[in-house]
Design a protein around this motif. Structure first.
Motif, PDB file in Angstrom:
ATOM      1  N   VAL A   5      70.719 -35.707  19.163  1.00  0.00           N
ATOM      2  CA  VAL A   5      70.386 -36.883  19.963  1.00  0.00           C
ATOM      3  C   VAL A   5      68.632 -36.475  20.355  1.00  0.00           C
ATOM      4  N   ASP A   6      68.010 -37.602  20.774  1.00  0.00           N
ATOM      5  CA  ASP A   6      66.609 -37.314  21.607  1.00  0.00           C
ATOM      6  C   ASP A   6      66.302 -38.547  22.254  1.00  0.00           C
ATOM      7  N   VAL A   7      65.383 -38.473  23.181  1.00  0.00           N
ATOM      8  CA  VAL A   7      65.237 -39.402  24.132  1.00  0.00           C
ATOM      9  C   VAL A   7      63.458 -39.482  24.325  1.00  0.00           C
ATOM     10  N   ALA A  11      55.990 -46.591  29.221  1.00  0.00           N
ATOM     11  CA  ALA A  11      55.675 -46.995  30.380  1.00  0.00           C
ATOM     12  C   ALA A  11      56.740 -47.703  30.870  1.00  0.00           C
ATOM     13  N   GLU A  12      57.640 -48.403  30.172  1.00  0.00           N
ATOM     14  CA  GLU A  12      58.631 -49.248  31.141  1.00  0.00           C
ATOM     15  C   GLU A  12      59.932 -48.535  31.058  1.00  0.00           C
ATOM     16  N   GLY A  13      60.143 -47.701  30.401  1.00  0.00           N
ATOM     17  CA  GLY A  13      61.391 -46.880  30.316  1.00  0.00           C
ATOM     18  C   GLY A  13      61.791 -45.693  29.399  1.00  0.00           C
ATOM     19  N   ALA A  14      62.687 -45.849  28.449  1.00  0.00           N
ATOM     20  CA  ALA A  14      62.716 -44.955  27.661  1.00  0.00           C
ATOM     21  C   ALA A  14      63.773 -45.562  26.530  1.00  0.00           C
ATOM     22  N   HIS A  15      63.768 -44.784  25.354  1.00  0.00           N
ATOM     23  CA  HIS A  15      64.504 -45.054  24.046  1.00  0.00           C
ATOM     24  C   HIS A  15      65.441 -43.733  23.794  1.00  0.00           C
ATOM     25  N   ALA A  16      66.599 -44.139  23.723  1.00  0.00           N
ATOM     26  CA  ALA A  16      67.633 -42.842  23.538  1.00  0.00           C
ATOM     27  C   ALA A  16      67.948 -43.222  22.069  1.00  0.00           C
ATOM     28  N   ALA A  17      68.026 -41.975  21.272  1.00  0.00           N
ATOM     29  CA  ALA A  17      68.587 -42.178  19.548  1.00  0.00           C
ATOM     30  C   ALA A  17      69.443 -41.071  19.395  1.00  0.00           C
ATOM     31  N   ALA A  18      70.279 -41.362  18.274  1.00  0.00           N
ATOM     32  CA  ALA A  18      71.264 -40.483  17.726  1.00  0.00           C
ATOM     33  C   ALA A  18      71.216 -40.477  16.415  1.00  0.00           C
ATOM     34  N   ARG A 160      61.662 -38.861  15.478  1.00  0.00           N
ATOM     35  CA  ARG A 160      60.957 -40.127  15.083  1.00  0.00           C
ATOM     36  C   ARG A 160      61.615 -41.344  15.411  1.00  0.00           C
ATOM     37  N   LEU A 161      62.828 -41.453  15.310  1.00  0.00           N
ATOM     38  CA  LEU A 161      63.807 -42.682  15.697  1.00  0.00           C
ATOM     39  C   LEU A 161      63.566 -43.079  17.168  1.00  0.00           C
ATOM     40  N   ALA A 162      63.793 -41.830  17.970  1.00  0.00           N
ATOM     41  CA  ALA A 162      63.349 -42.233  19.425  1.00  0.00           C
ATOM     42  C   ALA A 162      62.007 -42.814  19.814  1.00  0.00           C
ATOM     43  N   LYS A 163      61.185 -42.123  19.065  1.00  0.00           N
ATOM     44  CA  LYS A 163      59.830 -42.286  19.206  1.00  0.00           C
ATOM     45  C   LYS A 163      59.328 -43.837  18.714  1.00  0.00           C
ATOM     46  N   GLY A 164      60.090 -44.378  17.435  1.00  0.00           N
ATOM     47  CA  GLY A 164      59.750 -45.479  16.866  1.00  0.00           C
ATOM     48  C   GLY A 164      60.409 -46.581  17.337  1.00  0.00           C
ATOM     49  N   ALA A 165      61.691 -46.524  18.194  1.00  0.00           N
ATOM     50  CA  ALA A 165      62.460 -47.556  18.726  1.00  0.00           C
ATOM     51  C   ALA A 165      61.716 -48.551  19.488  1.00  0.00           C
ATOM     52  N   GLY A 166      60.477 -48.094  19.996  1.00  0.00           N
ATOM     53  CA  GLY A 166      60.013 -49.242  20.961  1.00  0.00           C
ATOM     54  C   GLY A 166      58.920 -49.670  20.354  1.00  0.00           C
ATOM     55  N   GLY A 167      58.653 -49.498  18.986  1.00  0.00           N
ATOM     56  CA  GLY A 167      57.459 -50.329  18.465  1.00  0.00           C
ATOM     57  C   GLY A 167      57.325 -49.946  17.199  1.00  0.00           C
TER      58      GLY A 167
END
Length: 167
Positions: A5-7, A11-18, A160-167
């Motif tokens: 997992v990673d988070v 600016a708006e919040g966060a993306h958590a990924a697993a 990468r998934l956590a970072k890419g989830a927002g855009g």
């Protein structure tokens, strides 16, 4: 099932990924999960940053995940005296029924050598702390994880998934 997992914060919040996997040597995830967390409180100055804890719990709840082990990017314990870090708080939040393995690329000031794992002969060690699993077993699992570089493939993937989830 095991999860890495990673988070990632924006600016708006966060993306958590697993990413889910069964075999420690797996090169690819069985499945990937993401959750959007709309608001994340800033950590109080001078206190342990536990912003990831509610993000990870939301991810687990949203996707009804019930892993046997969770691998986090961070510390379970902050030192040899077992001062609780994010992983220990996660372990307790899950009722102590899910083993947590924390992997960090940087050591704390007084991290003993017993927590170090070298995956390649010419690289700096990774730091491993854990709860619900023996330290020797956790270190052995990390050594067997896929990837020729210092950081295992699945940990790079979930970051990468956590970072890419927002855009």
């Amino acid at each position: 099932m095991k999860l890495a997992v990673d988070v990632h914060y924006d600016a708006e919040g966060a993306h958590a990924a697993a990413v889910a996997f069964e075999d420690w040597g797996a090169a690819e995830a069985l499945r990937a999960y993401t959750s959007r967390i709309s608001h994340v409180e800033k950590a109080p100055r001078g206190e342990l940053d536990l912003r990831e804890l509610p993000c990870l719990l939301q991810l687990l709840r949203e996707h009804a995940l019930d892993p046997e082990v969770i691998v986090i990017d961070g510390f379970v314990h902050l030192d040899a005296q077992e001062t609780p870090g994010l992983g220990q708080h996660l372990f307790h939040a899950l009722g102590g029924r899910v083993a947590i393995i924390g992997i960090s690329k940087t050591a704390m000031a007084e991290t003993p050598a017993q927590f170090e794992v070298v995956r390649e002969e010419e690289t700096r060690p990774l730091i491993v702390t854990c709860a619900g699993i023996d330290l020797g077993a956790a270190k052995a699992r990390l050594r067997t994880m896929h990837g020729r570089k210092r950081v295992p493939t699945l940990l790079k993937l979930v970051a990468r998934l956590a970072k890419g989830a927002g855009g």
